[in-house]
Structure formats: C-alpha cells, structure tokens
Design a protein around this motif. Structure first.
Motif, short mmCIF file in Angstrom:
data_model
loop_
_atom_site.label_atom_id
_atom_site.label_comp_id
_atom_site.label_asym_id
_atom_site.label_seq_id
_atom_site.Cartn_x
_atom_site.Cartn_y
_atom_site.Cartn_z
N THR A 155 -0.89 -7.48 5.40
CA THR A 155 -0.49 -7.69 6.67
C THR A 155 -2.53 -7.81 8.04
OG1 THR A 155 -0.98 -5.46 6.87
CG2 THR A 155 1.27 -5.98 6.00
N ASN A 156 -3.11 -8.12 6.93
CA ASN A 156 -4.48 -8.26 7.88
C ASN A 156 -5.48 -8.54 7.07
OD1 ASN A 156 -5.91 -5.77 7.25
ND2 ASN A 156 -4.49 -4.36 9.00
N ALA A 157 -6.42 -9.00 7.53
CA ALA A 157 -7.22 -9.92 6.33
C ALA A 157 -8.07 -8.18 5.79
CB ALA A 157 -8.71 -10.03 7.42
N ARG A 158 -8.40 -7.02 5.70
CA ARG A 158 -8.57 -5.97 5.30
C ARG A 158 -7.73 -5.89 4.71
NH1 ARG A 158 -8.66 -0.52 5.99
NH2 ARG A 158 -10.55 0.18 5.07
N ASN A 159 -6.52 -6.24 4.69
CA ASN A 159 -5.90 -4.83 4.08
C ASN A 159 -5.25 -6.17 2.47
OD1 ASN A 159 -5.13 -2.71 4.56
ND2 ASN A 159 -3.74 -3.36 5.73
N ALA A 160 -6.19 -7.36 2.98
CA ALA A 160 -6.06 -8.13 2.25
C ALA A 160 -6.41 -8.64 0.65
CB ALA A 160 -6.16 -10.01 2.26
N GLY A 161 -7.52 -8.09 1.63
CA GLY A 161 -9.27 -7.43 0.73
C GLY A 161 -8.68 -6.44 -0.56
N LEU A 162 -8.81 -5.75 0.15
CA LEU A 162 -8.03 -4.61 -0.66
C LEU A 162 -6.89 -4.42 -1.37
CD1 LEU A 162 -7.85 -1.89 2.70
CD2 LEU A 162 -9.11 -1.67 0.60
N ALA A 163 -5.76 -5.12 -1.64
CA ALA A 163 -4.89 -5.93 -1.93
C ALA A 163 -5.04 -6.01 -3.09
CB ALA A 163 -3.59 -6.53 -1.29
N VAL A 164 -6.56 -7.13 -2.86
CA VAL A 164 -7.05 -7.92 -4.95
C VAL A 164 -8.06 -6.90 -5.24
CG1 VAL A 164 -9.41 -9.48 -5.33
CG2 VAL A 164 -7.22 -10.31 -2.99
N LYS A 165 -8.48 -5.75 -4.36
CA LYS A 165 -9.10 -4.83 -4.96
C LYS A 165 -8.63 -3.93 -5.78
CE LYS A 165 -11.90 -1.79 -3.22
NZ LYS A 165 -12.43 -1.30 -1.84
N GLU A 166 -7.36 -3.74 -5.80
CA GLU A 166 -6.49 -2.72 -6.26
C GLU A 166 -5.60 -3.97 -7.23
OE1 GLU A 166 -3.72 -1.28 -3.46
OE2 GLU A 166 -5.46 0.59 -2.81
N TYR A 167 -5.55 -4.76 -7.00
CA TYR A 167 -4.98 -5.35 -8.71
C TYR A 167 -5.76 -5.72 -9.81
CZ TYR A 167 -2.16 -9.45 -10.94
OH TYR A 167 -1.62 -9.78 -11.54
N LEU A 168 -7.25 -5.99 -8.87
CA LEU A 168 -7.93 -6.20 -10.39
C LEU A 168 -8.26 -5.06 -11.20
CD1 LEU A 168 -9.89 -8.95 -8.12
CD2 LEU A 168 -8.32 -9.26 -9.99
N GLN A 169 -8.61 -4.07 -10.50
CA GLN A 169 -8.15 -2.83 -11.36
C GLN A 169 -7.07 -2.11 -11.57
OE1 GLN A 169 -10.05 -0.71 -7.31
NE2 GLN A 169 -12.62 -1.37 -8.23
N GLY A 170 -6.28 -2.99 -11.58
CA GLY A 170 -5.56 -2.19 -12.14
C GLY A 170 -4.46 -1.28 -11.22
N LEU A 171 -4.81 -0.57 -10.44
CA LEU A 171 -3.94 -0.05 -9.40
C LEU A 171 -2.32 -0.25 -9.13
CD1 LEU A 171 -6.65 1.41 -7.15
CD2 LEU A 171 -6.36 2.29 -10.15
N GLU A 172 -2.47 -1.26 -8.58
CA GLU A 172 -1.44 -2.10 -7.92
C GLU A 172 -0.99 -3.25 -9.51
OE1 GLU A 172 0.74 -0.64 -6.22
OE2 GLU A 172 -0.49 0.36 -5.20
N GLU A 174 1.52 -4.48 -11.51
CA GLU A 174 2.90 -5.04 -10.65
C GLU A 174 2.77 -6.42 -10.10
OE1 GLU A 174 7.32 -3.76 -10.25
OE2 GLU A 174 6.30 -2.65 -9.77
N VAL A 175 3.76 -7.06 -10.69
CA VAL A 175 3.94 -7.75 -9.33
C VAL A 175 5.25 -8.28 -8.91
CG1 VAL A 175 1.56 -9.49 -9.91
CG2 VAL A 175 3.87 -10.12 -10.64
N VAL A 203 3.09 -11.81 -5.94
CA VAL A 203 2.19 -11.44 -5.03
C VAL A 203 2.36 -10.39 -5.55
CG1 VAL A 203 2.80 -12.15 -3.10
CG2 VAL A 203 3.84 -10.47 -3.33
N PRO A 204 1.17 -9.34 -5.60
CA PRO A 204 1.31 -7.50 -6.37
C PRO A 204 1.99 -7.27 -5.47
CG PRO A 204 -1.43 -9.11 -6.07
CD PRO A 204 -0.62 -9.65 -5.10
N VAL A 205 2.06 -6.34 -6.71
CA VAL A 205 3.65 -5.10 -5.47
C VAL A 205 2.01 -4.63 -4.84
CG1 VAL A 205 5.43 -3.18 -5.36
CG2 VAL A 205 4.90 -5.66 -7.00
N SER A 206 2.13 -3.67 -3.24
CA SER A 206 1.07 -3.40 -3.19
C SER A 206 1.38 -2.51 -1.87
CB SER A 206 -0.53 -3.95 -2.86
OG SER A 206 -1.31 -3.52 -2.44
N GLY A 207 2.39 -2.12 -2.08
CA GLY A 207 2.45 -0.97 -0.60
C GLY A 207 2.02 -1.61 0.64
#
Length: 378
Positions: A155-172, A174-175, A203-207
C-alpha cells in the motif's frame, strides 16, 4: 528460502524513471519520448527515495542480508549508501534504463537464488518483471509509478519494507498469486481507461501491507449525482478548487458545464475553468499565494482507497501543505466505500511526515447532505 552462509539473499530492483510523468501531468512514464518530455518539464526522480523508505524498515535485519542488485541507480548506489551488503548481478545498458534492463535484472536475481525480489516502480515495471520471471520468485512492489493497478504492490513504501521483513522472519511465510495489471498509456492520456491482466506473480500473504486489485469504477447514478449536488452547493466564491482525477470528480465539472479532464487535475474558480490538466508546477503557481483561498476535491481509487499518491501526483506535498487537511474535500459514493470492506483510506505522498499529518480521520461526502467520518492511514 535460499541462504548464503548465515545470510539471506534477496534481490532489489529500482526503476529510476518510474513515476517521472506523475507530477508533470503525463499520466505515466512509459516510453523514451515521455521520459525526455517529463524531464524537460522539470520532473524529478522519486523511485530511489521511495525505495529508501522501504529499505529503512530492514535496518534491524540488514546484517543478515546479502542484496543482489544492478549497478548504479538500479540499486547499487542507494543500497551501498544505506550500508547493505551488495552483490552486483549486472549493469544496465548505457544511457537511461529500459524495460529490457529491468527484465534482465529480474532474471539474473532469480538465477542468483534470491528468496524474494523487492522492486520500486509502477505497473509497467511489474509487467516487465512478470514477463521475465513469472511466478518463479516471490515479489513485493514499492509503489513509485503513476499507475498502480497491480496487486503485487504494497500500500506504500514503508509497508513494502515491513512485508519483506515479516516474510523473511517467517511471520508471513505463505505466498499467494496476485494480478499484474497495466493500461494503455496512449489511450489513458486521451481520457480512455483500458486496463488488462498480464499475468500473476507470487506475493507474501501480508494482511494490510499489500493492496488489492483496483476495482471497477462503476457507481449508481443517483449516488453520484447526490455527491455532485452536495459538493456544488457548498462551493464558495473567490475560492480556487483543485479537482483531482476520477469519474466522481469529473461529474462535478460536467455538472458545472466545464470541459474538465477525467485523468488530470483541473482548477476551478467561481464556476469557471481556470486551468485544465495542470502539471505540479503550474498548479503551484495558481495556489502559492497565501491570500487566495484554496480547496482540494478528490475521490478515492475504488477497491484500494487511495487518496493521494496514485494518479494525482500533481497534488504534491508542498501543495497539500499549502492547502491544509481541513480544506480537503473527499468524495466517494457508498458503492466505492462498501468495496473497501471497512479498510481505511490510504495516503502515500512520498513524504512520510506529511502522510502522518494526513492520517487519522476525514469527512467523506457520500451523497447529498450525507457525509461520514472515515479513517485514513499511512
């Protein structure tokens, strides 16, 4: 996820010319002629700053990352300046970067075994990457273009970074498959919208971090006319109204008997069209005088809820600050609001401080003498 020693390999691609046409009213940046015209009109590259806002969210995990990218403005300069460990996968051809550079970069990052590709651009960039690697590697898009119809974007640049971090940390972890959409820019500049599905990417399933595909702009006529009637009856004399793009706002100029632009930004004063399809600089010249009352009339993007930063980049941060939140008039039919399924409206101006100022709650005109207070998030 592929790892190199104790590090995780990811890919980063920045399209340096993404969004150049936005603030100067060119409705996109596809094609070398458009890029040169945008630069001649004073357009400034913004993709790198949007990418920086996303990458800032990876600060706490960057020691565990090795980032594969292309040289120069396609990633190397920004990543090294931010202290990331960089591995160069290639170099763009001489001159301005092209769609072919983006495609080749995506293929080389895939072949390097990255766990995910983070890219900054617009729908054209997403389309190029989809054509190059399809569903081979999960991706997350940083919205930096004029057209952002595709669901592969955060939805915005900051959320792109948060989505990457959550995906790499295994929090999200699922793709899912997300649509890659693009439009015919030549038709777009003529006021006709022709969107098409070009494929899917993972894409990661990232709420709430990822956006939905843009919905149809069809709305009930009675709802629309109610919104239009309310706005027109409230318009004040000797006040300049900046009218953003969209079918809802176009109906306002139509009702006033003015030749407004469906996909551009117009300025109206005393029921007269002061200027049509303005660039950001032209708009600033019309509103910079603090003695002149100015208001902004915008609508939301159906299905996504974006207020600023998608297709109306001419209404820039300095103009928004000049006008002020209290003078922003948001319009949306009940059908458009219902299509959001109670998700908040979104602002993504590229100025994080301004996005925070605009967040909270705002009044939305949804019919004649019918308004609702709706949440806004950054």
């Amino acid at each position: 996820m592929e790892r190199e020693g104790k590090t995780i390999a990811i890919g980063v691609i920045i399209n340096p010319i993404a969004g150049l046409g936005g603030r100067v009213g060119l409705k996109g940046s596809d094609g070398p002629d458009v890029v040169e015209k945008a630069l001649a009109l004073g357009a400034q590259p913004e993709a790198a700053q949007r990418a920086a806002n996303a990458l800032a969210e990876l600060e706490e995990i960057k020691e565990s990352l090795i980032v594969h990218t292309y040289s120069g403005d396609m990633g190397e300069h920004l990543l090294t300046s931010m202290g990331f460990t960089v591995s160069l996968a290639g170099t763009p051809a001489a001159g301005r970067t092209t769609a072919q550079d983006t495609m080749e970069a995506a293929q080389k990052l895939r072949d390097a075994g990255v766990a995910l590709i983070l890219f900054a651009g617009g729908d054209g960039t997403a389309r190029n990457i989809c054509q190059a690697i399809g569903e081979d590697v999960p991706v997350i898009g940083i919205p930096a273009g004029v057209k952002i119809h595709s669901a592969v974007y955060a939805t915005n640049a900051r959320n792109a970074g948060l989505a990457v971090k959550e995906y790499l940390q295994g929090l999200e972890a699922e793709v899912a498959l997300a649509e890659v959409m693009d439009i015919d820019e030549d038709m777009f500049r003529q006021g006709r919208l022709s969107a098409r599905l070009y494929g899917y990417m993972k894409v990661p399933v990232s709420g709430s971090h990822m956006q939905h595909t843009k919905s149809s702009s069809v709305s009930e006529h009675d709802e629309l006319m109610g919104v239009v009637g309310h706005v027109i009856t409230k318009m004040e004399e000797k006040t300049r109204y900046i009218i953003g793009p969209g079918t809802t706002t176009r109906a306002i100029t139509d009702e006033l008997g003015l030749s407004g632009t469906l996909l551009g930004v117009d300025v109206v004063e005393n029921s007269r069209l002061l200027a049509a399809d303005v660039t950001e600089n032209q708009l600033w010249e019309l509103v910079k005088d603090p003695e002149v009352p100015v208001k902004i009339i915008v609508t939301i993007i159906g299905g996504q809820g974006n207020l600023f930063g998608r297709g109306n980049q001419q209404i820039s941060p300095r103009i928004l600050r000049r006008v002020g939140k209290k003078n922003i008039i948001v319009t949306a039919t009940a059908s458009k609001l219902n299509a959001l399924y109670q998700a908040p409206l979104v602002v993504d101006t590229g100025d994080l401080a301004l996005d925070k100022e605009l967040s909270g709650y705002i009044e939305v005109v949804k019919g004649f003498a019918h308004t609702v207070i709706y949440p806004v998030t950054n």
